[in-house]
Write an enzyme that holds these catalytic residues in place. Structure first.
Site, mmCIF file in Angstrom:
data_model
loop_
_atom_site.group_PDB
_atom_site.id
_atom_site.type_symbol
_atom_site.label_atom_id
_atom_site.label_comp_id
_atom_site.label_asym_id
_atom_site.label_seq_id
_atom_site.Cartn_x
_atom_site.Cartn_y
_atom_site.Cartn_z
ATOM 1 N N CYS A 1 13.231 -8.432 -20.569
ATOM 2 C CA CYS A 1 11.867 -8.032 -20.334
ATOM 3 C C CYS A 1 11.402 -8.179 -18.949
ATOM 4 O O CYS A 1 10.415 -7.903 -18.683
ATOM 5 C CB CYS A 1 10.926 -9.022 -21.227
ATOM 6 S SG CYS A 1 10.936 -10.327 -20.853
ATOM 7 N N HIS B 1 0.859 -1.131 -0.133
ATOM 8 C CA HIS B 1 0.071 -0.050 -0.093
ATOM 9 C C HIS B 1 0.814 1.293 0.048
ATOM 10 O O HIS B 1 0.648 2.359 -0.764
ATOM 11 C CB HIS B 1 -0.894 -0.162 1.267
ATOM 12 C CG HIS B 1 -1.715 1.062 1.390
ATOM 13 N ND1 HIS B 1 -2.635 1.100 0.398
ATOM 14 C CD2 HIS B 1 -2.099 2.168 2.312
ATOM 15 C CE1 HIS B 1 -3.543 2.378 0.680
ATOM 16 N NE2 HIS B 1 -3.111 2.892 1.795
HETATM 17 C C1 PEP Z 1 10.197 -12.357 -15.941
HETATM 18 O O1 PEP Z 1 9.996 -13.555 -15.220
HETATM 19 O O2 PEP Z 1 11.319 -11.612 -15.861
HETATM 20 C C2 PEP Z 1 9.159 -12.020 -16.819
HETATM 21 C C3 PEP Z 1 9.335 -10.831 -17.593
HETATM 22 O O3 PEP Z 1 7.965 -12.656 -16.775
HETATM 23 P P1 PEP Z 1 6.963 -12.544 -15.695
HETATM 24 O O4 PEP Z 1 7.315 -11.311 -14.864
HETATM 25 O O5 PEP Z 1 5.592 -12.382 -16.426
HETATM 26 O O6 PEP Z 1 7.123 -13.809 -15.006
#
Ligand code: PEP
Ligand code: MG
Length: 550
Positions: free
Chosen positions: A478, A180
């Site tokens: 990512c 929060h």
């Molecule tokens: C990760 O694991 O870094 C990723 C990008 O996928 P998610 O956060 O959706 O597991």
């Protein structure tokens, strides 16, 4: 000067005086009858509802309303009745009250992430009910001067009660990135550091500096030190505002800057934020509440909307990563002991239902219809055989760019063979970090371990990146790590060719990368993998980059 560290969850640098908030815990017996307990609970619910109406901040309003509803839930009354069955005065009702929340507690904890952090909200309802019964409800806290608020955790009731115009920054000893406190700070645009355990030593009036990006709280900082942090923060923001266009280093090396998305709306936001495309589309988020598999036609329609918003940009879609922290009802039907290590992601093809095959078909059709540069990758790939299986299935339906997420230590270590089966890789640093460090990414108590700056994680990335370079395969990141400008420079130095992040982070990463060249990125990446801890890696890389980008 003493430095305390935690997790920076909302950026900004401020210098001010501490204002501590402590929560009332009744530490003596509280006798009551069941009727009195229910009456106290009703009083708490009514009070929460009243505070919700009065709250200025939408997040506080929402959480207070949710708390009030829980306090009025008939299931809670039943749970209390089963723990206090007789119409007598019990000598101490505290344990029964806390225990009555266990059903709600387990349900929230099993959902993980944001929901798991709402467990603190339940504790707050229980504590307030006990305080009402003991007749010791604390006086309202009055915040009437600009201050840095320090607490164990900032509850929704605190946020509703405080005059947050005076909150310069929030520092809490507990909580994680989805707590929060973090949500409120981001909503207010003020710095915040969570999980700063040593902040319990701070007292009212202490002079501290908070750097909410770096996760640092300094007691009695020197003027020079404050200025150092402030200048760095201001420079990051100024560069973010000044640099536009595709991602580049100062020597013009291109670094694709892409956005993570999980809905059609996200795809639109990404395009508006200047993303060069989508680097991770989390398809499972479209289906989190689906009891049945969407038809191919339904999927084509959804994916087409996502692609249309990208107007010809590159879009990297991930096949359903259902399971663990993202359970999808029609796919995850088995209760698992250890879902993060269970049948999740591409492993679900073991069930032989053909769901992934139909998804690949739908993706191929949607890409053709919208003329999209579609790249598709599979999550939770561990082995060379899984990579080969995915590549064959995706190519069979006409998908031209097939890739895998590198998010398990096995895939990183064997990247020379895994990436040989596909056209590209994408490092999921959130999962890679949790698996390399053997620490649950959802457990805020382990946030010091689930830090992608850890040299163990960076060495795994380096291993995978060297294989990708040798095979001439593009390798992106990512996970959340891509959104930290300093860590982004390290990742590029390790050999990563694109970065995908939440759209809000794009401009800062773009601005920062434009101020460093490739040689610098390589230099700091070597400093980072040579460090002994995440803290050391952060400290030496930040110091070196600050010096070079002055
Ligand atoms: C990760 O694991 O870094 C990723 C990008 O996928 P998610 O956060 O959706 O597991
Ligand atoms: Mg992942």
């Amino acid at each position: 000067m003493t430095t305390l560290t935690g997790i920076g969850v909302s950026p900004g640098v401020v210098l001010g005086e501490v204002f501590t908030i402590s929560h009332q815990v009744i530490d003596h017996e509280v006798p009551a009858t069941p009727r009195e307990v229910i009456a106290a609970l009703t009083a708490v619910a009514t009070d929460l509802e009243r505070r919700a109406q009065a709250a200025d901040l939408d997040v506080a309003k929402d959480v207070l309303q949710a708390q009030s509803m829980i306090a009025q839930d008939p299931a809670l009354e039943e749970a209390l009745a089963s723990r206090l069955p007789d119409d007598i005065k019990y000598p101490d009702v505290r344990a029964a009250i806390h225990d009555a929340f266990s059903g709600f507690r387990n349900a929230l904890e099993s959902l993980g992430g944001y929901f798991a952090e709402r467990v603190h909200d339940l504790d707050e309802i229980a504590n307030r009910t006990i305080a009402v019964l003991s007749g010791e409800v604390a006086e309202a806290i009055v915040l009437d001067r600009p201050s840095i608020i320090v607490a164990e955790d900032l509850t929704p009731a605190d946020t509703a009660a405080l005059d947050l115009r005076y909150a310069m920054a929030l520092v809490v000893t507990k909580g994680g990135p989805t707590s929060h406190t973090a949500i409120v700070a981001r909503g207010l645009g003020i710095p915040a550091v969570v999980g700063c355990t040593a902040a319990d030593s701070l007292n009212d009036g202490d002079k501290v500096m908070v750097d909410g990006r770096m996760g640092i709280v300094e007691i009695n900082p020197s003027e020079a030190d404050y200025l150092h942090h402030k200048t760095r923060e201001d420079a990051l923001r100024a560069r973010a505002a000044a640099v536009t266009g595709p991602g580049r280093l100062s020597d013009s090396t291109p670094i694709n800057l892409l956005a993570n998305a999980g809905s059609v709306a996200d795809s639109v936001t990404a395009a508006n934020a200047g993303a060069e495309g989508i680097g991770l589309f989390r398809t499972e988020l479209l289906f989190l509440s689906r009891e049945t598999e969407p038809t191919v036609e339904e999927q084509v329609a959804l994916y087409s909307d996502v692609f249309t918003a990208q107007a010809g940009n590159k879009v990297v879609v991930r096949t359903l990563d259902a399971g663990s922290d993202k359970p999808v009802p029609f796919l995850n039907t088995v209760v698992e002991e250890n879902p993060a290590l269970g049948v999740r992601g591409w492993r679900l093809t073991r069930n032989g239902t053909g769901v992934m095959k139909r998804q690949l078909e739908a993706l191929a059709i949607a890409a053709q219809k919208t003329n999209t540069d579609l790249w598709v990758m599979a999550p939770m790939i561990d082995t060379v055989a899984e990579a080969a299986d995915f590549a064959a299935q995706a190519r069979e339906v006409g998908i031209r760019h097939v890739g895998v997420m590198i998010e398990t230590p096995a895939a990183a270590i064997l990247a020379d063979k895994v990436l040989a089966e596909v056209d590209f890789g994408s490092l999921g640093t959130n999962d890679l970090t949790q698996y390399v460090m053997a620490a649950d990414r959802l457990d805020a108590r382990l946030s010091d371990l689930t830090d992608s700056w850890h040299p163990a994680v960076l060495r795994a990335i380096s291993f995978a990146a060297n294989s990708a370079t040798a095979l001439a395969r593009p390798l992106g990141v990512c996970g959340e790590a891509a959104a930290d400008p300093y860590l982004a420079a390290v990742l590029v130095g390790l050999g990563v060719t694109s970065l995908s992040m939440a759209p809000v982070a794009l401009s800062e990463v773009r601005g920062f990368l434009a101020s460093v060249d490739r040689a610098t990125c390589i230099e700091v990446s070597q400093l980072a993998i040579g460090a002994s801890s995440a803290e050391e890696a952060k400290a030496i890389v930040r110091a070196r980059l600050d010096e070079l980008t002055k």
